[in-house]
Design a protein around this motif. Structure first.
Motif, PDB file in Angstrom:
ATOM      1  N   PRO A  79      89.820 -10.748 -67.493  1.00 48.25           N
ATOM      2  CA  PRO A  79      89.355 -11.021 -68.861  1.00 48.25           C
ATOM      3  C   PRO A  79      88.418  -9.898 -69.319  1.00 48.25           C
ATOM      4  O   PRO A  79      87.499  -9.500 -68.589  1.00 48.25           O
ATOM      5  N   HIS A  80      88.652  -9.384 -70.509  1.00 46.06           N
ATOM      6  CA  HIS A  80      87.866  -8.238 -70.970  1.00 46.06           C
ATOM      7  C   HIS A  80      87.874  -8.162 -72.496  1.00 46.06           C
ATOM      8  O   HIS A  80      88.625  -8.887 -73.154  1.00 46.06           O
ATOM      9  N   GLU A  81      87.067  -7.266 -72.997  1.00 49.64           N
ATOM     10  CA  GLU A  81      87.047  -6.954 -74.420  1.00 49.64           C
ATOM     11  C   GLU A  81      87.195  -5.448 -74.576  1.00 49.64           C
ATOM     12  O   GLU A  81      86.484  -4.677 -73.914  1.00 49.64           O
ATOM     13  N   ALA A  82      88.106  -4.998 -75.419  1.00 45.91           N
ATOM     14  CA  ALA A  82      88.308  -3.575 -75.666  1.00 45.91           C
ATOM     15  C   ALA A  82      87.449  -3.161 -76.863  1.00 45.91           C
ATOM     16  O   ALA A  82      87.631  -3.673 -77.964  1.00 45.91           O
ATOM     17  N   VAL A  83      86.503  -2.272 -76.631  1.00 42.98           N
ATOM     18  CA  VAL A  83      85.588  -1.820 -77.676  1.00 42.98           C
ATOM     19  C   VAL A  83      85.986  -0.409 -78.105  1.00 42.98           C
ATOM     20  O   VAL A  83      86.076   0.500 -77.278  1.00 42.98           O
TER      21      VAL A  83
END
Length: 436
Positions: free
Chosen positions: A209-213
């Motif tokens: 699980p991650h967020e692409a910034v």
């Protein structure tokens, strides 16, 4: 007639930027000096000011747009009630409806006038206005920036209305003026071109699980410059342990004396002063390397690494060796504050002859900093801590910190780097020389 607002060059090295946010909308009336937009450069988010008054008739580039080239029209501004269309109206005027049939005939004579427009080269070269600086037409903002960057307005050709010099014109001039100090970085940038070719391998993929910034322009620039520095600059690292007790005692006494002026010195303020004095004492380390020249500076301008949201910026304490420690403290406090607000002017963070990076406040004992080209050295400062210390044949406890100098071995020999570190150690352990 509508006036084009163009993407400004907010720093000498800026080629493109992100139009982060519009602070006006179509139909708004603006005056000279009003803030129109926030523009993200490769260094910071800066405000774009109006140089003319009128009504925003058309916004051409939406906020959030990346990669807007310098000089690209981003909006139109006109007089009261004027719309975007008038910009094209003057071209249609020479061919009114009653002469629609005669239009083909004028097309033939047109070549003669076409060469006449080439005459703008004459006004650009006309020497008359150049000798009369007070008659040069320039916006107040352009005059202020020109004075700060040492640019002679009489040598520029204005792109604003009526030939007025605006901020974008200063960006081009400053780019030329900065060519020499930035010369070391230019070949590196060219050499870096092949690197992106290897990048388009595969898109990143993970089950975690991650967020692409999205990378900001600042982060992209940091990545590019640090990669170039580590790839192209042969770093040599020299570390010394320094006893801080005398400096801490002097700092306490100075702060007691400065309390009435509401000035509180930090250890970092004293270290900036020490580095400035050491660079003047060992001028072989106050240099920049270029492919065919060694630039030897006559003044020590110390760039101080400041962490800001999204990256790092290095405001400059100019002529650090000649300033009092209290003056340095006031300057760096004010510069760091404006750096975190994204309000530094380019000349306040671009340049410098050497850098200082202090991570002692995080408890970091010792580290090797990456050189910030075209500079040829950076001082990395660790935390002061109680350690065993031998004086003569006696063992005692002292407050000690480790400082490491990173040197560009193309420009600075190891022996000269060692002399600088020895000088720094002596200045810090015998700090009265910093206030003499």
């Amino acid at each position: 007639m509508a006036i084009e607002l163009k993407m400004p060059a907010l720093s000498p090295t800026m080629e493109e930027g992100t139009l982060a946010k519009w602070l006006v909308k179509e139909g708004d009336t603006v005056a000279s000096g009003d803030i129109l937009a926030e523009i993200e450069t490769d260094k910071a988010t800066m405000e774009f000011e109006a140089v003319d008054e009128g009504v925003i008739s058309k916004i051409l580039v939406a906020e959030g747009t990346d990669g807007v080239k310098v000089g690209t029209p981003i909006a139109l501004i006109g007089g009261e009630g004027e719309e975007a269309a008038p910009a094209a109206a003057p071209k249609a005027a020479p061919a009114p409806a009653p002469k629609a049939e005669a239009a083909p005939a004028p097309a033939a004579p047109t070549p003669a006038p076409v060469e006449t427009p080439a005459a703008p080269a004459q006004p650009a070269a006309a020497p008359a206005p150049k000798g009369e600086g007070e008659r040069v037409k320039a916006s107040p903002l352009a005059r202020k920036l020109a004075q700060a960057q040492g640019i002679d307005l009489s040598t520029l050709t204005g792109s604003g209305p009526g030939g007025r010099i605006v901020r974008a014109d200063l960006g081009q001039a400053a780019g030329g003026a900065a060519a020499q100090p930035q010369a070391a970085a230019a070949p590196s940038a060219a050499a870096a071109a092949p690197a992106p070719a290897a990048a388009p391998a595969q898109p990143f993929s993970t089950d975690i699980p991650h967020e692409a910034v999205k990378l900001s322009n600042m982060r992209k620039t940091i990545a590019r410059r640090l990669s170039e520095a580590k790839r192209d600059i042969p770093h040599i690292y020299l570390t010394v342990d320094v006893r801080l007790d005398a400096l801490l005692k002097l700092r306490g006494e100075l702060n007691a004396g400065l309390a009435g002026r509401k000035i509180k010195l930090s250890v970092n303020d004293l270290l900036i002063k020490a580095l400035g004095v050491a660079l003047e004492a060992v001028p072989e380390c106050n240099v920049s390397f270029t492919p065919d020249q060694l630039i030897m500076y006559k003044r020590a301008d110390v760039s101080v690494a400041v962490s800001i949201p999204g990256g790092l910026i290095t405001p400059i304490v100019t002529d650090a060796a000649s300033k009092s420690v209290s003056k340095i403290s006031q300057e760096i406090t004010e510069l760091a504050g404006r750096a975190k607000e994204g309000k530094l002017q380019p000349h306040e963070y671009q340049g410098g002859t050497a850098s200082l990076s202090n991570m002692g406040m995080f408890g970091i004992k010792q580290f090797d900093a990456v050189i910030n080209p075209p500079q040829a050295m950076i001082l990395a400062v660790g935390a002061g801590e109680k350690r065993p210390w031998v004086t003569g044949d006696e063992l005692s406890v002292a407050t000690v910190m480790s400082i490491t100098g990173s040197f560009d071995h193309r420009a600075i020999d190891g022996a000269d780097g060692a002399r600088l570190m020895k000088t720094l150690k002596e200045l810090i352990e015998n700090p009265l020389g910093l206030v003499a």
